[in-house]
Enzyme design. Structure first.
Site, short mmCIF file in Angstrom:
data_model
loop_
_atom_site.label_atom_id
_atom_site.label_comp_id
_atom_site.label_asym_id
_atom_site.label_seq_id
_atom_site.Cartn_x
_atom_site.Cartn_y
_atom_site.Cartn_z
N ASP A 1 0.85 -1.19 0.00
CA ASP A 1 0.00 0.00 0.00
C ASP A 1 0.89 1.24 0.00
OD1 ASP A 1 -2.73 1.26 0.43
OD2 ASP A 1 -1.62 2.05 2.14
N THR B 1 -3.20 5.24 -4.04
CA THR B 1 -2.12 5.97 -3.38
C THR B 1 -0.79 5.79 -4.10
OG1 THR B 1 -1.88 4.08 -1.87
CG2 THR B 1 -3.19 5.93 -1.10
N THR B 2 -0.53 4.57 -4.58
CA THR B 2 0.71 4.35 -5.33
C THR B 2 0.65 5.06 -6.67
OG1 THR B 2 0.93 2.17 -4.29
CG2 THR B 2 2.26 2.59 -6.24
N ASP C 1 -8.90 -0.35 1.45
CA ASP C 1 -8.92 0.25 0.11
C ASP C 1 -10.18 -0.14 -0.64
OD1 ASP C 1 -6.50 1.25 0.77
OD2 ASP C 1 -5.32 0.08 -0.66
#
Length: 550
Positions: free
Chosen positions: A61, A94-95, A391
């Site tokens: 994550d 997020t990545t 997520d």
């Protein structure tokens, strides 16, 4: 020849650096962060093991990785901020947002090295971002929320797409159904705190299950607890923020006596007070007594003798979820307890799960709460599974509020790249070059997906460019085929993502890149006199004069 006077403007030991070189240095720091998380992107992304103190965390994550990294570079911290913002607002991507921001800066470096002013680059990036967001809104697929079957299929596909790149991807069908069921139990506010996730070590991950209500681990108990009944049907539940221990009265009051014989009357009064409280709880009709504060051995035995169940030191978040789900209220007194302040549920029971016992409330009247009980062989695996489900929950929550979706697998990025390249040819000046490089930077998502899966990224990108150049619905949804190592229509393969995720990711990445490009000087002041002294010694050792010449 007269020497120029030395003017001291900043505190001794202050470190400053400025100009184009400083911007390039900041870009280099951000690029180093991106390289650390880039390999985690996609279904075939790698995990990172981060060891902080005695705790080791295995995760892919992006927000978790960046937060666990102790980043000290001030410019690189901006990437940590956008990853945290994306995680808080959307929950996924997020990545992607960090990788996009890093690629925008990488492309901007070439322009800056060629002499272009940073403000020109910033203006071009913002214009490209605006056009890209407008294009997403034009081509996003709108799902009819009135069609219950189609809408549920949308939510499940979005949940599975979010789980594709996670540790539990092998069980994405199993968990996607669980996540959707949990979200659909919430009220219109979609308060994520009403979904509890509990860890139970032992057993297979497929032993995880969803509780239609609230579950929490058995709290600390005193003698007499085992004599209490462990199952009720349609019980009344009283929830307290009140300590039911004998010590509370004698510690919260100061009493002065002249005759030692009066002490016994004080002790008797304390016992009378606690017994009055316990008697009022029993008279309220409650069969399950929960409290945020401790319930002592006297009260535990008192309730056991009257066939009541009690639990003290219940975590406040669990107590609040029980109150909302059961329709009750958290009370701070037991005097005149109204009937409507008591909660209820269809079944309450205490069950053994692995090595722990859990109190489970099922069939609550409001049905606005759910609990996911996660099983697994190790705590690290369960913690990563929780981050994965978080997520997925956030993605389904956003899809429930905004039912517009786009295709994943790099398809939307390739379509935006093609669109911006075409748009750049319609304008003149330096902005054409900036927008063209912005379009090129968007290709980092499908390229990274292919590289992390071990495929030939150049070949796949060439095929995707050819498909998207056709235009129209036929080619716009082609992305990376992770399973077969080529390209496929990811929309037809149900690889869907809420359009809001992509809009937020591109907007946040653009703003972060523009923020880094707008900083042309860094001033670092020493924090204390020791640092000043150390800085003076360092300057003296290098033979430099004191102060700064301007």
């Amino acid at each position: 020849m007269m020497l120029q006077p030395q003017i001291l403007l900043l505190r001794e030991g202050t470190d400053t650096s400025q100009g184009r070189g400083q911007i390039l240095s900041n870009i280099g720091a951000c690029t180093a962060i991106v390289e650390c998380v880039k390999s985690t992107l996609g279904p075939r992304g790698m995990d990172k093991l981060i060891h902080v103190g005695d705790k080791a965390t295995i995760t892919n994550d992006g927000a978790t990785i960046i937060n666990l990294l102790d980043i000290v570079h001030p410019a690189a911290k901006s990437l940590a901020d956008i990853a945290t913002a994306q995680d808080n607002e959307i929950g996924d991507g997020t990545t992607s947002v960090v990788v996009l921001a890093g690629e925008f800066l990488k492309e901007a470096r070439e322009l800056l090295e060629d002499g272009m002013h940073p403000r020109v680059v910033i203006r071009g990036f913002r214009e490209a971002c605006q056009k890209a967001v407008g294009k997403i809104r034009d081509i996003e697929h709108k799902v009819n929320a009135a069609d219950t079957k189609e809408f549920r299929e949308l939510l499940i596909n979005c949940a599975k797409t979010a789980l594709n790149s996670k540790l539990v991807s092998s069980y994405k069908e199993f968990f996607a159904e669980m996540v959707v069921d949990a979200i659909l139990k919430l009220d219109a506010d979609l308060d994520k705190s009403m979904i509890g996730i509990k860890h139970v070590k032992g057993g297979s991950v497929t032993n995880s299950f969803l509780v239609d209500g609230v579950a929490f681990k058995k709290t600390f108990s005193y003698a007499g607890f085992e004599q209490q009944p462990k199952k009720f049907e349609n019980p009344k539940i009283i929830m307290l923020n009140l300590e039911l221990e004998l010590k509370s009265e004698k510690e919260n009051a100061e009493i002065r006596i002249e005759n030692p014989e009066q002490y016994q009357s004080i002790v008797d009064a304390e016992w009378e007070i606690i017994y009055q409280k316990l008697d009022k709880i029993v008279q309220s009709g409650a069969q399950v007594v929960l409290s945020k504060l401790p319930i002592g051995d006297l009260a535990t035995q008192y309730f056991a003798d009257r066939q009541l169940f009690c639990a003290g030191r219940v975590p406040i978040e669990d107590l609040q979820r029980i109150a909302k789900a059961s329709g009750g209220q958290i009370l701070t007194t037991v005097s005149n307890v109204p009937a409507e302040a008591l909660g209820s549920c269809a079944i309450f029971e205490e069950v053994q799960l692995g090595g722990e016992r859990y109190n489970i409330f099922r069939g609550c009247p409001s049905s606005h709460s759910a609990t996911i009980v996660l099983r697994g062989g190790s705590e690290q695996y369960i913690e990563e599974a929780e981050r994965s489900l978080n997520d997925s929950i956030m993605i389904v929550k956003r899809a429930l509020k905004n039912s517009n979706v786009v295709a994943g697998g790099g398809a939307i990025e390739m379509e935006l790249s093609r669109f911006l390249r075409d748009y750049s040819r319609s304008i003149s000046g330096k902005q054409q070059l900036v927008i063209n490089l912005f379009a090129k930077a968007l290709e980092v998502i499908p390229r990274t997906l292919a590289e992390n899966a071990g495929f030939d990224a150049i070949e796949i990108l060439n095929k995707l460019r050819q498909k998207h150049s056709v235009g129209g619905v036929e080619g716009r949804w082609f992305g990376v085929d992770i399973k077969n190592g080529g390209i496929c229509n990811t929309f037809d393969n149900f690889i869907w993502e809420p359009s809001l995720v992509k809009i937020n990711a591109i907007s946040a990445a653009t703003e972060a890149a523009c923020l880094v490009l707008s900083v042309d000087e860094t001033v670092k002041a020493p924090k204390n006199e020791q640092e000043v002294t150390a800085a003076e010694k360092a300057l003296a050792a290098r033979g430099r004069g004191r102060g700064r010449r301007f």
